[in-house]
Design a protein around this motif. Sequence first.
Motif, short mmCIF file in Angstrom:
data_model
loop_
_atom_site.label_atom_id
_atom_site.label_comp_id
_atom_site.label_asym_id
_atom_site.label_seq_id
_atom_site.Cartn_x
_atom_site.Cartn_y
_atom_site.Cartn_z
N THR A 187 34.13 41.12 -16.09
CA THR A 187 32.75 40.63 -16.01
C THR A 187 32.68 39.48 -15.02
O THR A 187 33.52 38.59 -15.03
N VAL A 188 31.68 39.52 -14.16
CA VAL A 188 31.51 38.46 -13.18
C VAL A 188 30.03 38.10 -13.08
O VAL A 188 29.16 38.97 -13.15
N PHE A 189 29.77 36.79 -12.96
CA PHE A 189 28.42 36.29 -12.79
C PHE A 189 28.29 35.77 -11.35
O PHE A 189 29.14 34.99 -10.90
N ILE A 190 27.23 36.19 -10.67
CA ILE A 190 27.03 35.80 -9.28
C ILE A 190 25.74 35.00 -9.16
O ILE A 190 24.68 35.43 -9.62
N ASN A 209 51.12 36.68 -17.44
CA ASN A 209 50.37 36.96 -16.21
C ASN A 209 48.89 36.66 -16.34
O ASN A 209 48.08 37.15 -15.59
N PHE A 210 48.53 35.86 -17.34
CA PHE A 210 47.14 35.44 -17.47
C PHE A 210 46.92 34.23 -16.57
O PHE A 210 47.53 33.18 -16.76
N ARG A 211 46.05 34.38 -15.59
CA ARG A 211 45.90 33.34 -14.58
C ARG A 211 44.48 32.82 -14.50
O ARG A 211 43.52 33.56 -14.68
N ILE A 212 44.37 31.54 -14.19
CA ILE A 212 43.09 30.89 -13.97
C ILE A 212 43.09 30.37 -12.54
O ILE A 212 43.87 29.47 -12.20
N GLU A 213 42.25 30.94 -11.70
CA GLU A 213 42.21 30.58 -10.29
C GLU A 213 40.83 30.01 -9.96
O GLU A 213 39.81 30.66 -10.17
N ILE A 214 40.82 28.78 -9.46
CA ILE A 214 39.57 28.08 -9.19
C ILE A 214 39.55 27.61 -7.74
O ILE A 214 40.48 26.94 -7.29
N ASN A 267 38.20 35.02 -24.55
CA ASN A 267 38.72 36.34 -24.88
C ASN A 267 39.30 37.09 -23.69
O ASN A 267 39.68 38.26 -23.82
N ALA A 268 39.38 36.43 -22.54
CA ALA A 268 39.93 37.08 -21.35
C ALA A 268 41.40 37.42 -21.55
O ALA A 268 42.14 36.68 -22.20
N LYS A 269 41.82 38.54 -20.98
CA LYS A 269 43.20 39.00 -21.16
C LYS A 269 44.03 38.97 -19.89
O LYS A 269 45.26 39.00 -19.94
N THR A 270 43.38 38.95 -18.74
CA THR A 270 44.14 39.01 -17.49
C THR A 270 43.88 37.84 -16.54
O THR A 270 44.81 37.17 -16.11
N ASP A 271 42.60 37.59 -16.23
CA ASP A 271 42.35 36.54 -15.25
C ASP A 271 40.96 35.94 -15.38
O ASP A 271 40.03 36.57 -15.85
N VAL A 272 40.89 34.70 -14.94
CA VAL A 272 39.63 33.97 -14.83
C VAL A 272 39.58 33.42 -13.41
O VAL A 272 40.54 32.79 -12.96
N LYS A 288 42.84 33.28 -26.29
CA LYS A 288 43.71 33.91 -27.28
C LYS A 288 45.04 34.37 -26.69
O LYS A 288 46.09 34.28 -27.32
N VAL A 289 44.99 34.89 -25.47
CA VAL A 289 46.22 35.35 -24.82
C VAL A 289 47.15 34.18 -24.56
O VAL A 289 48.35 34.23 -24.83
#
Length: 265
Positions: free
Chosen positions: A209-212, A139-144, A104-109, A130-131
């Motif tokens: 939301t971020v998990f650390i 501009n939906f980006r997945i950065e790993i 359900n993310a809309k901008t970035d992961v 979904k985006v």
Amino acid sequence: MKTYGPINRILSSVNFAITLLLIGLLLLSLSSLEYFEEWKLILETIGITLFPAGLITLITYRQFQREIRGILRQQMEGKYLQHSGIIQFHKEFPLEKYKSLVRNAKTDVKILNTWSTDLSTISSGFVKNKVYESKGVNNFRIEILLIDPNSGATKFRDKLLNDELDTSLEVKKNENRLRSLVENEGLSNIELRYNDEMPTISMFQADETVFIGWFFAGKHSHNCSYIEINGKESNLFKDVSSNFERLWDKYESKAIIKQDLSNNK
């Protein structure tokens, strides 16, 4: 300094009890003096009434103390958590919850880790996002950012884990999984970079939301405790995000899989 209603009421009750106790003692003392002989009965009656009333209230003062401490603790914790952004603690990485957030993310992961056994499961959320499915934005980006399988940091992590898994091999598995998403699923918004350093934290972000998590000796990060933070304006979120961006920019030259958003609508 602001005085909160519940605390003010408790303190007022205690002060009142002490006042009753002291007045009761004073009246009982005065009743024993010859000077107040004609008032003795009245003084004794009032003193005997006030003294027990004050004493009973003070006996229950311990409960008042607990209530005060509880109220102050709630207010202090609430204020701290509000500013820090912490909303929950998890005994281990909340895989299903994060996968849902990714879908359900809309901008970035953004992911920062050595490598992740959960990446295959998480990446299914990349495909079902979904985006991205709607291709309504580009501009939906997945950065790993993972540890370089050829760096000395992998050997350092292997020594800490001291198990049968090979960090370098596991990183390559993650890379192959991401390549398959690009080549077979057409996910052009994924970018994978390698870094030469052992990460200070494990980070999984989806929008706000971020998990650390952490890297403990003899324990894989996904089995360690995680803090869930929400809100990009919170202090911890800013610190974690800033840390990721510095590393991301530092290792731009080590992009193994690059994003290509040119074909997105």
